[in-house]
Scaffold this active site. Sequence first.
Site, PDB file in Angstrom:
ATOM      1  N   SER A 115     -42.513   8.297  16.998  1.00  0.00           N
ATOM      2  CA  SER A 115     -41.572   9.200  17.669  1.00  0.00           C
ATOM      3  C   SER A 115     -41.376  10.533  16.967  1.00  0.00           C
ATOM      4  CB  SER A 115     -40.210   8.511  17.835  1.00  0.00           C
ATOM      5  OG  SER A 115     -40.279   7.507  18.818  1.00  0.00           O
TER       6      SER A 115
ATOM      7  N   LYS B 114     -42.704  13.461  18.813  1.00  0.00           N
ATOM      8  CA  LYS B 114     -41.985  13.980  19.976  1.00  0.00           C
ATOM      9  C   LYS B 114     -41.348  15.344  19.703  1.00  0.00           C
ATOM     10  CE  LYS B 114     -40.786   9.271  21.454  1.00  0.00           C
ATOM     11  NZ  LYS B 114     -39.673   8.305  21.593  1.00  0.00           N
TER      12      LYS B 114
ATOM     13  N   TYR C 257     -49.585  10.624  25.558  1.00  0.00           N
ATOM     14  CA  TYR C 257     -48.395  10.140  24.855  1.00  0.00           C
ATOM     15  C   TYR C 257     -48.762   9.133  23.770  1.00  0.00           C
ATOM     16  CZ  TYR C 257     -43.983   7.655  24.109  1.00  0.00           C
ATOM     17  OH  TYR C 257     -42.894   7.063  23.536  1.00  0.00           O
TER      18      TYR C 257
ATOM     19  N   TYR D 117     -32.281   7.900  16.657  1.00  0.00           N
ATOM     20  CA  TYR D 117     -31.944   6.909  17.682  1.00  0.00           C
ATOM     21  C   TYR D 117     -30.418   6.785  17.814  1.00  0.00           C
ATOM     22  CZ  TYR D 117     -36.896   5.783  16.997  1.00  0.00           C
ATOM     23  OH  TYR D 117     -38.253   5.852  16.862  1.00  0.00           O
TER      24      TYR D 117
ATOM     25  N   VAL E 273     -41.015   4.471  14.434  1.00  0.00           N
ATOM     26  CA  VAL E 273     -40.978   3.034  14.164  1.00  0.00           C
ATOM     27  C   VAL E 273     -42.082   2.571  13.213  1.00  0.00           C
ATOM     28  CG1 VAL E 273     -39.745   2.423  16.273  1.00  0.00           C
ATOM     29  CG2 VAL E 273     -42.254   2.523  16.287  1.00  0.00           C
TER      30      VAL E 273
END
Length: 312
Positions: free
Chosen positions: A68, A71, A196, A248, A266
């Site tokens: 992530s 992103k 992605y 998160y 993660v």
Amino acid sequence: MTSEWQRLQSKLPEWVEQNRHEYIHGKVAAYIPELSKAPADALGVVVMNGAGETVVAGDTELQFTMQSISKVFTLILALMDNGEDVVFSKVGMEPTGDRFNSMLKLELVEPGIPFNPLINAGAIAVSSLIRGNSPEERFARVLQFFRLLTCNDTLEYDQDVYDSESATGHLNRSLAYFLMEKGILRGRVEDVLEVYFRHCAVKLNCTDLARMGLVLAYNGRDPVTGVPLIPRRFVQIAKTFMTTCGMYDASGEFAIQVGLPAKSGVSGGIMTMVPGRYGIGLVGPSLNRMGNSTAGVHLLETMSRDLDWSLF
């Protein structure tokens, strides 16, 4: 040499070993099978200053995938490709209060767009906004951007992690098809997911991550080369999302305890920065229940408290 830099040099190895044992309170991610192979007790951190000098401690040569953390930079690239109006017609600007892979609010809350670009649904929508005539071309542009920011032309994605994510990404496919049904997604679902999954699987180490953080710390300019790489406005947007959504559902707690913009993944990676001073790359694969590195978060709390880094 500043007294703070000298203190980092003298104390960072000690802080890493003090916090390493926190890994026992977490677990390595297993829902992506390939990630479960990471050493649970690993912990490493690199702090890089504006001259490109580093303080290094722990398992910093460990290679891991961005997950992530990527992103943040696909958001920036989508903003550079399309501008704010287009991007924020597809994703919102608010924290969700839900798990990063939840689709709950897509159905329940108008206008039905992902709440922000750092949850999975938002990042999938953003991936569809990267310019290119094919998934291969779009990912090639993403990878080239990551290589530019890290000053590492050898950066690549991990084929095994990509295959593992693609084979088990059923919930991400559900999110993508929902976004397609709502007219949010551009292009074919599998083409978007290919981009992605690949950018999440880009492999690097703590030094690479620290260099990416350093560019954000200096508002889009690489302070080592002096070259502007990202418009300042888009860095401002990215750092704001990192503060409000980057860790998160523990982003508020992290803001209180550490007080720096950050993004976790993660695989156990965390990228953060001290604005105008340092980029920081960290890895600790054992995760807490929120999906953040257990030992890594404690290490950053120690560093921030001792060196008075909190922005708040």
